[in-house]
Design a protein around this motif. Structure first.
Motif, PDB file in Angstrom:
ATOM      1  N   ALA A  46      37.567  39.099  41.210  1.00 47.36           N
ATOM      2  CA  ALA A  46      36.918  39.161  39.906  1.00 47.36           C
ATOM      3  C   ALA A  46      36.499  40.594  39.584  1.00 47.36           C
ATOM      4  O   ALA A  46      36.803  41.114  38.501  1.00 47.36           O
ATOM      5  CB  ALA A  46      35.711  38.226  39.885  1.00 47.36           C
ATOM      6  N   GLY A  47      35.819  41.247  40.523  1.00 50.03           N
ATOM      7  CA  GLY A  47      35.291  42.588  40.256  1.00 50.03           C
ATOM      8  C   GLY A  47      36.384  43.639  40.108  1.00 50.03           C
ATOM      9  O   GLY A  47      36.366  44.440  39.160  1.00 50.03           O
ATOM     10  N   SER A  48      37.343  43.659  41.019  1.00 50.00           N
ATOM     11  CA  SER A  48      38.393  44.682  40.938  1.00 50.00           C
ATOM     12  C   SER A  48      39.204  44.535  39.665  1.00 50.00           C
ATOM     13  O   SER A  48      39.535  45.525  39.009  1.00 50.00           O
ATOM     14  CB  SER A  48      39.357  44.573  42.123  1.00 50.00           C
ATOM     15  N   SER A  49      39.538  43.285  39.328  1.00 47.33           N
ATOM     16  CA  SER A  49      40.372  43.098  38.142  1.00 47.33           C
ATOM     17  C   SER A  49      39.593  43.470  36.878  1.00 47.33           C
ATOM     18  O   SER A  49      40.142  44.085  35.964  1.00 47.33           O
ATOM     19  CB  SER A  49      40.896  41.659  38.071  1.00 47.33           C
ATOM     20  N   ALA A  50      38.304  43.153  36.853  1.00 43.64           N
ATOM     21  CA  ALA A  50      37.501  43.505  35.681  1.00 43.64           C
ATOM     22  C   ALA A  50      37.324  45.014  35.587  1.00 43.64           C
ATOM     23  O   ALA A  50      37.495  45.615  34.518  1.00 43.64           O
ATOM     24  CB  ALA A  50      36.137  42.822  35.754  1.00 43.64           C
ATOM     25  N   ALA A  51      36.984  45.642  36.706  1.00 45.57           N
ATOM     26  CA  ALA A  51      36.733  47.087  36.680  1.00 45.57           C
ATOM     27  C   ALA A  51      37.992  47.840  36.251  1.00 45.57           C
ATOM     28  O   ALA A  51      37.939  48.744  35.403  1.00 45.57           O
ATOM     29  CB  ALA A  51      36.269  47.563  38.057  1.00 45.57           C
ATOM     30  N   ALA A  52      39.137  47.453  36.819  1.00 48.94           N
ATOM     31  CA  ALA A  52      40.380  48.150  36.481  1.00 48.94           C
ATOM     32  C   ALA A  52      40.705  47.957  35.005  1.00 48.94           C
ATOM     33  O   ALA A  52      41.000  48.912  34.279  1.00 48.94           O
ATOM     34  CB  ALA A  52      41.517  47.626  37.357  1.00 48.94           C
ATOM     35  N   THR A  53      40.628  46.701  34.548  1.00 53.09           N
ATOM     36  CA  THR A  53      41.056  46.406  33.183  1.00 53.09           C
ATOM     37  C   THR A  53      40.119  47.037  32.149  1.00 53.09           C
ATOM     38  O   THR A  53      40.574  47.619  31.165  1.00 53.09           O
ATOM     39  CB  THR A  53      41.138  44.880  32.989  1.00 53.09           C
ATOM     40  N   LEU A  54      38.823  46.936  32.380  1.00 52.82           N
ATOM     41  CA  LEU A  54      37.890  47.523  31.406  1.00 52.82           C
ATOM     42  C   LEU A  54      38.078  49.033  31.339  1.00 52.82           C
ATOM     43  O   LEU A  54      38.006  49.635  30.264  1.00 52.82           O
ATOM     44  CB  LEU A  54      36.441  47.164  31.770  1.00 52.82           C
ATOM     45  N   GLY A 221      23.472  51.340  32.623  1.00 54.37           N
ATOM     46  CA  GLY A 221      24.719  51.024  31.944  1.00 54.37           C
ATOM     47  C   GLY A 221      24.431  50.241  30.677  1.00 54.37           C
ATOM     48  O   GLY A 221      23.286  49.832  30.431  1.00 54.37           O
ATOM     49  N   ASP A 222      25.471  50.004  29.894  1.00 58.33           N
ATOM     50  CA  ASP A 222      25.294  49.239  28.666  1.00 58.33           C
ATOM     51  C   ASP A 222      25.419  47.743  28.906  1.00 58.33           C
ATOM     52  O   ASP A 222      24.972  46.938  28.098  1.00 58.33           O
ATOM     53  CB  ASP A 222      26.308  49.697  27.623  1.00 58.33           C
ATOM     54  N   ALA A 223      26.091  47.381  30.000  1.00 63.14           N
ATOM     55  CA  ALA A 223      26.182  45.970  30.388  1.00 63.14           C
ATOM     56  C   ALA A 223      26.382  45.918  31.895  1.00 63.14           C
ATOM     57  O   ALA A 223      26.848  46.887  32.501  1.00 63.14           O
ATOM     58  CB  ALA A 223      27.355  45.292  29.678  1.00 63.14           C
ATOM     59  N   VAL A 224      26.007  44.786  32.481  1.00 59.56           N
ATOM     60  CA  VAL A 224      26.153  44.608  33.925  1.00 59.56           C
ATOM     61  C   VAL A 224      27.018  43.371  34.167  1.00 59.56           C
ATOM     62  O   VAL A 224      26.799  42.324  33.549  1.00 59.56           O
ATOM     63  CB  VAL A 224      24.775  44.416  34.608  1.00 59.56           C
ATOM     64  N   LEU A 225      28.008  43.509  35.060  1.00 61.37           N
ATOM     65  CA  LEU A 225      28.866  42.370  35.423  1.00 61.37           C
ATOM     66  C   LEU A 225      28.624  42.041  36.897  1.00 61.37           C
ATOM     67  O   LEU A 225      28.862  42.890  37.758  1.00 61.37           O
ATOM     68  CB  LEU A 225      30.347  42.749  35.266  1.00 61.37           C
ATOM     69  N   LEU A 226      28.161  40.848  37.185  1.00 58.72           N
ATOM     70  CA  LEU A 226      28.029  40.447  38.585  1.00 58.72           C
ATOM     71  C   LEU A 226      29.288  39.698  39.000  1.00 58.72           C
ATOM     72  O   LEU A 226      29.636  38.673  38.412  1.00 58.72           O
ATOM     73  CB  LEU A 226      26.811  39.545  38.790  1.00 58.72           C
ATOM     74  N   CYS A 227      29.961  40.233  40.004  1.00 59.14           N
ATOM     75  CA  CYS A 227      31.192  39.615  40.525  1.00 59.14           C
ATOM     76  C   CYS A 227      31.009  39.521  42.025  1.00 59.14           C
ATOM     77  O   CYS A 227      31.833  40.007  42.806  1.00 59.14           O
ATOM     78  CB  CYS A 227      32.403  40.473  40.192  1.00 59.14           C
ATOM     79  N   THR A 228      29.891  38.933  42.435  1.00 57.14           N
ATOM     80  CA  THR A 228      29.425  39.088  43.801  1.00 57.14           C
ATOM     81  C   THR A 228      29.719  37.900  44.704  1.00 57.14           C
ATOM     82  O   THR A 228      29.185  37.816  45.801  1.00 57.14           O
ATOM     83  CB  THR A 228      27.908  39.379  43.795  1.00 57.14           C
TER      84      THR A 228
END
Ligand code: FAD
Ligand code: SF4
Ligand code: FES
Lengths: 644, 255
Positions: A46-54, A221-228
């Motif tokens: 979840a985190g890697s795919s979100a970080a890369a894509t964003l 940051g402007d938003a936080v994504l928890l992919c933990t």
């Protein structure tokens, strides 16, 4: 406090919801995207795919993980495969069928719209992964191969031998690496998030600890994504990696994010049993073993310590075949697990006595070896047999394997709306950390799908709905909210170090795990849950007065890291038991012994419990408040899951 | 019946990057043979904690041989005596009562010790960042089955891709060369049709980064293959050398 936040599920026909939602979602022009910073906590699928894509889209991204490399996130350990409704096998699969199977598999406790979207984007995931170079299994003609998995009646699972998770994560990690190299993502490995920072009620930052130096840092940051990831380690023993934790989501919960369905946990039937008290984790063996192995225990408890070969056919109880004649050894995970537990609780388990009784059932390949030959069985399962003998020192070609269920996945998680935003504006939750798509039970090969769906395809479209109205870069690290949160983190660390008691962190974790396993594991009842709820505050009090953490705060200190996680697990355990107590029905992984059919199957109560239970933190030592999000089924008809 | 072992451990202790390290002797008593090697260390650490001493720090996470975190040199051999087995999957039944066991970190100039048995392997990440990817923006992929990959190629790429990035190959090599790791990573992508457009650039950049990180050169000792828990074949090193020669000849990278 507040009423239920809007789940933002779009109106209109199921098939059009996601398309319409994307169309109606806000857009941010490419030039402006660079002015927004997104904090992504977690580097699993979840985190890697979100970080890369964003970051490909232009946002500035910071990504965090506690391991020394993002490639080591726990997603790496997934074995079996990933589902997608490609219908490459022409066996009748479709987006609708994958949707339907997932809703039914979840025992009708998930949102239709979310699950449909998941099935819809599943096909794009496979395209993306193949383009990245994920080496999925192929047929001789060069096309992608599929298998049927987890009891599905169509072959829709894509796989890479027994290490699909590693290959998918290496794909997402490579996409992340490309962005790191381009300077578009800043990666923070060996960094643990210890608190969430709220400014005017919005998630605007995190406080972290550098695990190599002990340095406490602020990130705005402007938003936080928890992919933990999931909280399975509340049980201490699980198939999860040792560092998996609830800390990020629990800290966010204590800052206002609602925790949904914490009592929904999945127990996987085919794991290697415990061998002693020193045991630190449990190892999963692929469910595919049940295709050729027969599960049994002796009929008579007196036979349990005998050599299995000496037990004649008529003295064996093939209990899955007996109870579920049509599915037999392939009955779904929750059902097979419970049946194994019943047999062992009945005193008919096999293997070493651990604690009070034997926890193991046989998975016997003798008949398959006789029918197909040892070579065929070796070709099918050789690597699994090797793994088994490495861990147990036994030869499964000669003696039946011993298996027992183990905690494997957690369906509960932070409550999110259709945009994957939690009840705290700006805080988004992806992957196993949210509660979103699996209801009360998850189907095999669907967690990898969900993590990548959330990260590659959902959040890139939904995040602008939050960000667009927010002027970028409003909050800086010198804001007083950061100072206050940092202070809380430092004080908590000092409290840990000051206790200087007698017991190790692990000893508390083991005690907690055993209690939760016994009272809130495969089967639960009112009395047991009430006992656990009485016991948990006592464990918590003893922890804070008797834990011992050698070493200091400004150094590598694994005991300090574990202490933070275990303290959170102890608090979380209470909410988990409360949730299990308040859900007076059985569904999926949540089996309340008071609510079962005359022949021992889960008895759902759709009239009263077809809702998402979302818990709001209301203060220390105060019971959390329950909010109910009703689940509306407009497309599928609720029915009883029967596998007889 | 399960038996118990009494052992003597000689463990590398080092407080941080800057400090001098040394081997410290600890008794490990009553260790069940069915425990894993890391569970043996857990038991020893439990004892240290109750004495108020700092436990031995070591990297680990999945404890099932796939994340690549665990990284112990056991009696001089990275990941210890069993073939194709990570430190976390090694079990105590591989040892005898009375044994003395030396436990040290994965040593290499490019892997500085962080504490005790924990080393910094971020050099591996930087090598991957230099070119270990196929540039495909999310959303831009073509239909998956429009890319045909011969089964042999897919299987071959997969075998390279099974590398878990543990670094045992480096620790085993007297030159501390990272060739096996880099060869595995480059080959995984270079074998596949999707990896062709960036093949030369990828190969040159990853080799350059490997050199920049201070890993040694490969002199074909093949100690790496012997300790690799995933049995990555040294044939991939030959393949990398060929890809590198071809890429250098083509001079596609001007850097
Ligand atoms: C043994 C096993 C086999 C499985 N097999 C399958 C399968 O075949 N198919 C399938 O679909 N699913 C499978 N699953 C489930 C699936 O692997 C997981 O649900 C999924 O990979 C979770 O991905 P994630 O990205 O949400 O979280 P994870 O991969 O767990 O990643 C969590 C990330 O968050 C970081 N993190 C956590 N806490 C913090 C913190 N406080 N601060 C900073 N960073 C933090 C971690 O470092 C990590 O990077 C399996 C699970 C197990 C245990
Ligand atoms: S090649 Fe083998 S030894 Fe080297 S990092 Fe990869 S898995 Fe480890
Ligand atoms: S701890 Fe993950 S490979 Fe050993």
């Amino acid at each position: 406090m507040s009423s239920f936040p809007d789940s933002k599920v779009p109106s209109g026909p199921l098939q059009d919801k996601w398309t319409q939602h994307k169309f109606k979602s806000a857009l941010i022009n490419p030039k402006n995207k660079r002015r927004y910073t997104v904090l992504v906590v977690g580097s699993g699928l979840a985190g890697s795919s979100a970080a890369a894509t964003l970051s490909e889209l232009g946002y500035k991204v910071k990504c965090f993980c506690y391991q020394d490399s993002p490639r080591r996130a726990h997603s790496i350990a997934a074995q079996g495969g990933i589902n997608a409704a490609k219908n490459y096998q022409n066996d009748g699969d479709s987006v609708y069928r994958l949707f339907y199977d997932t809703i039914k598999g979840g025992d009708y406790r998930s949102r239709e719209a979310n699950v449909y979207r998941l099935a819809e984007v599943s096909v794009n995931i496979i395209d993306q992964c193949v383009a990245q170079g994920v080496p999925f299994a192929r047929e001789y003609g060069g096309l992608l191969d599929n298998r049927s998995f987890g009891g599905a009646q169509v072959s829709r699972t894509f796989y890479a031998a027994g290490q699909t998770g590693q290959q998918l994560l290496l794909g997402a990690y490579s996409a992340l690496n490309k962005q790191i190299a381009a300077g578009a993502v800043k990666m923070y490995p060996r960094t643990e998030m210890l608190d969430l920072v709220l400014v005017d009620g919005h998630a605007k930052g995190i406080i972290t600890r550098n695990l190599s130096t002990g340095k406490i840092e602020r990130h705005a940051g402007d938003a936080v994504l928890l992919c933990t990831g999931g909280y399975g380690n509340v049980f201490f023993l699980s198939t999860n990696a040792m560092g998996c934790n609830v800390t990020a989501t629990w800290r966010a919960h204590k800052r206002g994010a609602w925790f949904a369905n914490p009592c929904y946990t999945q127990i996987h039937p085919t794991c290697i049993p415990r061998s002693g008290d020193y045991q630190s984790k449990l190892t999963l063996m692929s469910e595919s073993l049940r295709n050729d192995g027969r599960v049994w225990v002796p009929k008579n408890a007196a036979d349990c310590d005998k050599d299995p070969d000496s037990i004649p056919e008529e003295a064996r109880d093939y209990f899955l075949e007996r109870k579920y004649p049509s599915f037999g050894n392939l009955a779904p995970r929750d059902i097979s697990s419970r049946a194994a537990k019943e047999a062992c609780d009945d005193g008919r388990g096999v293997g070493p006595v651990v604690g009070s009784h034997r926890e193991g059932v046989y998975l016997d390949f003798a008949e398959s070896i006789r029918d197909f030959g040892e070579d065929t069985i070796r070709a099918r399962y050789g690597n699994l047999f090797d793994m088994y003998s490495r861990i147990t020192g036994e030869n499964p070609y000669r003696t039946p394997m011993r298996i027992y269920p183990a905690v494997h996945y957690t369906m509960g998680g932070l409550w999110v709306d259709y945009n994957l935003m939690s009840s705290i504006p700006g805080l988004h939750v992806l992957g196993e950390a949210n509660f979103s798509d699996h209801g009360a039970n998850r189907l095999g090969a669907s967690a990898l799908m969900q993590g990548l769906a959330d990260g590659y395809f959902v959040i890139p479209s939904t995040l602008p709905n939050y960000l667009a109205p927010q002027p970028p870069g409003q909050v800086k690290e010198n804001h007083e909210a950061f100072a206050a949160a940092e202070n809380d983190v430092r004080e908590r660390i000092n409290r840990f170090l000051k206790v200087n008691g007698k017991r190790s962190v692990d000893s508390f974790h083991r005690e907690l795990g055993l209690l939760i396993w016994n009272k809130c594991g495969m089967a639960r009842d009112r009395e047991g849950l009430q006992e656990a709820l009485k016991r948990l505050p006592e464990i918590r009090a003893e922890f804070w007065s008797n834990v011992r953490i050698p070493g200091g705060a400004d150094q590598v200190n694994p005991e300090l890291e574990k202490a933070g996680r275990v303290a959170d697990f102890i608090e979380f355990g209470e909410t988990m038991c409360l949730d299990a107590l308040s859900r007076e029905e059985s569904c999926g992984g949540h089996f309340r012994t008071e609510y079962q059919t005359p022949d021992g199957e889960a008895l759902r109560n759709d009239e009263q419990f077809a809702y998402v239970a979302a818990w709001e933190h209301t203060g220390e030592n105060v019971a959390p408040k329950l909010h109910q999000e009703p689940l509306n089924f407009e497309n599928v008809k609720l029915s009883v899951r029967s596998y007889k | 019946m399960e038996s118990k072992l009494n052992l003597t451990l000689k463990v590398w202790r080092q407080s941080d990057r800057q400090s001098q390290g040394r081997l410290v002797t600890y008794p490990a008593e009553g260790i069940p043979t069915s425990a894993s090697f890391l569970e043996m260390l857990d038991i020893v650490n439990e004892g240290l904690i109750s004495n108020g001493e700092e436990p031995i720090a070591f990297d680990h996470d999945c404890r099932e041989g796939i994340c690549g975190s665990c990284s112990l040199v056991i009696n001089g051999v990275p990941h210890g005596p069993e073939k194709a087995t990570t430190s976390c999957q090694l079990h105590m039944r591989s040892f005898r009562n009375g044994d003395t066991i030396y436990i040290e970190p994965f040593r290499a100039r490019a892997f500085p010790v962080v504490k005790d048995l924990v080393v910094d392997r971020s050099a591996f990440d930087r090598i991957q960042q230099s070119g270990g990817f196929i540039s495909v923006r999310t959303g831009s992929a073509v239909e998956a089955n429009s890319i045909l990959v011969a089964k042999d190629d897919a299987d071959h790429a997969f075998r390279a891709a099974t590398c878990i990035g543990c670094g045992a190959c480096v620790a085993a090599c007297k030159n501390a060369s990272a060739m096996l790791f880099v060869a595995a990573k480059v080959s995984h992508l270079n074998i596949l049709p999707q990896g062709q457009p960036e093949k030369d650039e990828r190969t040159i950049r990853m080799v350059q980064q490997m050199d920049a990180e201070g890993f040694g050169g490969c002199t074909n000792q093949y100690e790496c293959e012997a300790v690799c828990p995933k049995e990555i074949s040294v044939d991939f090193i030959g393949r990398l050398n060929r890809d590198y020669a071809a890429a250098a000849a083509a001079e596609t990278v001007t850097a």
